[in-house]
Design a protein around this motif. Sequence first.
Motif, PDB file in Angstrom:
ATOM      1  N   ARG A 116      17.240 -25.333 -30.821  1.00 23.92           N
ATOM      2  CA  ARG A 116      18.206 -24.698 -31.721  1.00 23.92           C
ATOM      3  C   ARG A 116      19.125 -23.823 -30.888  1.00 23.92           C
ATOM      4  O   ARG A 116      18.848 -23.562 -29.721  1.00 23.92           O
ATOM      5  CB  ARG A 116      17.481 -23.835 -32.753  1.00 23.92           C
ATOM      6  CG  ARG A 116      16.636 -22.741 -32.116  1.00 23.92           C
ATOM      7  CD  ARG A 116      15.741 -22.021 -33.116  1.00 23.92           C
ATOM      8  NE  ARG A 116      14.641 -21.334 -32.481  1.00 23.92           N
ATOM      9  CZ  ARG A 116      14.721 -20.204 -31.804  1.00 23.92           C
ATOM     10  NH1 ARG A 116      15.876 -19.604 -31.657  1.00 23.92           N
ATOM     11  NH2 ARG A 116      13.649 -19.647 -31.267  1.00 23.92           N
ATOM     12  N   SER A 156      15.686 -20.646 -26.427  1.00 21.57           N
ATOM     13  CA  SER A 156      15.840 -21.904 -27.148  1.00 21.57           C
ATOM     14  C   SER A 156      16.562 -22.892 -26.249  1.00 21.57           C
ATOM     15  O   SER A 156      17.056 -22.534 -25.176  1.00 21.57           O
ATOM     16  CB  SER A 156      16.633 -21.703 -28.439  1.00 21.57           C
ATOM     17  OG  SER A 156      17.987 -21.437 -28.131  1.00 21.57           O
ATOM     18  N   THR A 189      19.031 -26.785 -26.407  1.00 21.05           N
ATOM     19  CA  THR A 189      19.632 -27.944 -27.064  1.00 21.05           C
ATOM     20  C   THR A 189      19.795 -28.988 -25.966  1.00 21.05           C
ATOM     21  O   THR A 189      19.721 -28.671 -24.777  1.00 21.05           O
ATOM     22  CB  THR A 189      21.004 -27.600 -27.678  1.00 21.05           C
ATOM     23  OG1 THR A 189      21.854 -27.068 -26.670  1.00 21.05           O
ATOM     24  CG2 THR A 189      20.869 -26.609 -28.828  1.00 21.05           C
TER      25      THR A 189
END
Length: 151
Positions: free
Chosen positions: A22, A57, A59
């Motif tokens: 995320r 996080s 991606t």
Amino acid sequence: MNLENIYTELILEHSRNKNNRRDLEHYTHKELGHNPSCGDEITLQLDVEDGIIKDISYTGHGCAISQASTSIMCDIVKGISVEEAIELADKFIAMVKGEITDEDELEDLEDAIAFENIKNLPARVKCAVLSWYTLKDILVNNKTEGSFNPN
């Protein structure tokens, strides 16, 4: 069920895990990690406060090994100091390269120890270490906005 099957299942489970995949609403550090030999690409975002990784996080896209290694790494370094995270990155990279084999020394890698035998698959080593090298680069060089320019 043997240990190798358990590790394989753990890698598959983490490669599909969306908990750490995320964008962070607030981040202090960011960098893209890219493996041109196979196309794996991850962007790490970290929220570091007072020398502690409050949140992390990622991606990106890539093979199950790169995605699982990144997901597991995020779980392990969340809540620890920058110094500890750098030490763990060094330890993980050394383990995957076969430089550290002592089980007791590897204990603090937690689930990441599942990648210990990846050293037997040389083509996959870069996939496993991508996020760990990227994390170390971010923290050692204090990368706040990312410096990777694909052009």
